[in-house]
Design a protein around this motif. Structure first.
Motif, mmCIF file in Angstrom:
data_model
loop_
_atom_site.group_PDB
_atom_site.id
_atom_site.type_symbol
_atom_site.label_atom_id
_atom_site.label_comp_id
_atom_site.label_asym_id
_atom_site.label_seq_id
_atom_site.Cartn_x
_atom_site.Cartn_y
_atom_site.Cartn_z
ATOM 1 N N LYS A 1 0.800 -1.235 0.000
ATOM 2 C CA LYS A 1 0.000 0.000 0.000
ATOM 3 C C LYS A 1 0.832 1.285 0.000
ATOM 4 O O LYS A 1 0.532 2.194 -0.766
ATOM 5 N N PRO A 2 1.873 1.413 0.849
ATOM 6 C CA PRO A 2 2.642 2.668 0.825
ATOM 7 C C PRO A 2 3.315 2.921 -0.531
ATOM 8 O O PRO A 2 3.302 4.038 -1.035
ATOM 9 N N LEU A 3 3.860 1.873 -1.140
ATOM 10 C CA LEU A 3 4.492 2.021 -2.441
ATOM 11 C C LEU A 3 3.445 2.325 -3.502
ATOM 12 O O LEU A 3 3.647 3.182 -4.363
ATOM 13 N N ASN A 4 2.320 1.673 -3.436
ATOM 14 C CA ASN A 4 1.245 1.916 -4.396
ATOM 15 C C ASN A 4 0.742 3.360 -4.289
ATOM 16 O O ASN A 4 0.450 4.001 -5.300
ATOM 17 N N ALA A 5 0.662 3.881 -3.067
ATOM 18 C CA ALA A 5 0.234 5.271 -2.861
ATOM 19 C C ALA A 5 1.241 6.235 -3.484
ATOM 20 O O ALA A 5 0.854 7.229 -4.115
ATOM 21 N N LEU B 1 2.794 9.853 -8.106
ATOM 22 C CA LEU B 1 3.643 10.146 -9.265
ATOM 23 C C LEU B 1 2.815 10.214 -10.534
ATOM 24 O O LEU B 1 3.011 11.098 -11.374
ATOM 25 N N PHE B 2 1.896 9.270 -10.683
ATOM 26 C CA PHE B 2 1.024 9.227 -11.849
ATOM 27 C C PHE B 2 0.165 10.490 -11.921
ATOM 28 O O PHE B 2 0.007 11.095 -12.981
ATOM 29 N N LEU B 3 -0.375 10.916 -10.793
ATOM 30 C CA LEU B 3 -1.191 12.136 -10.738
ATOM 31 C C LEU B 3 -0.355 13.365 -11.072
ATOM 32 O O LEU B 3 -0.793 14.234 -11.825
ATOM 33 N N LEU B 4 0.858 13.427 -10.532
ATOM 34 C CA LEU B 4 1.751 14.549 -10.824
ATOM 35 C C LEU B 4 2.034 14.625 -12.325
ATOM 36 O O LEU B 4 1.969 15.694 -12.931
ATOM 37 N N GLU B 5 2.331 13.481 -12.907
ATOM 38 C CA GLU B 5 2.605 13.454 -14.343
ATOM 39 C C GLU B 5 1.404 13.908 -15.150
ATOM 40 O O GLU B 5 1.538 14.617 -16.145
ATOM 41 N N SER B 6 0.215 13.534 -14.717
ATOM 42 C CA SER B 6 -0.993 13.901 -15.469
ATOM 43 C C SER B 6 -1.178 15.417 -15.514
ATOM 44 O O SER B 6 -1.718 15.947 -16.478
ATOM 45 N N ARG B 7 -0.695 16.127 -14.505
ATOM 46 C CA ARG B 7 -0.819 17.593 -14.496
ATOM 47 C C ARG B 7 0.068 18.232 -15.550
ATOM 48 O O ARG B 7 -0.257 19.274 -16.081
ATOM 49 N N PHE B 8 1.213 17.617 -15.824
ATOM 50 C CA PHE B 8 2.118 18.133 -16.845
ATOM 51 C C PHE B 8 1.725 17.678 -18.245
ATOM 52 O O PHE B 8 2.124 18.294 -19.227
ATOM 53 N N ALA B 9 0.980 16.598 -18.346
ATOM 54 C CA ALA B 9 0.666 15.993 -19.645
ATOM 55 C C ALA B 9 -0.098 16.930 -20.572
ATOM 56 O O ALA B 9 -0.053 16.761 -21.790
#
Length: 114
Positions: free
Chosen positions: A76-80, A85-93
């Protein structure tokens, strides 16, 4: 990238993995749409995902009954952290064209009828 093909693609009902060029070709003969943008996505995690998929393929080559799915979800901590990271990337996409990534995004606009 075709080398990223895994059991997850099969579970998702995928038939192929596209390159930017092959995705662009799908739309090039259509006069009713114009491609605004094609970019890779899931670029931040491309390296780790590529390593895992290649290791899984090597393991599967030795032991055919192993599947990507049976390897489970990260703790869970790694998945979070990965989700953040995925959400951060989506903001730049919306503004950045990533040179590599696990997925592709195409922004295709329907042309207005004359």
């Amino acid at each position: 990238y075709r080398f990223l093909w895994s059991d997850l693609d099969e579970i998702g009902g995928h038939f192929r993995r596209y390159t930017p060029r092959s995705l662009r070709r799908l739309f090039q003969d259509r006069s009713d749409v114009s491609i605004q943008r094609i970019t890779h996505f899931n670029a931040f995690l491309f390296g780790p995902i590529a390593v895992v998929r290649l290791l899984q393929r090597a393991i599967k080559g030795v032991k055919q009954d192993v599947s990507t799915v049976s390897m489970g979800c990260p703790p869970k901590p790694l998945n979070a952290l990965l989700a953040r990271l995925f959400l951060l990337e989506s903001r730049f996409a919306l503004k950045v064209n990533y040179p590599v990534g696990v997925s592709l995004i195409a922004l295709v606009e329907k042309r207005k009828s004359p």
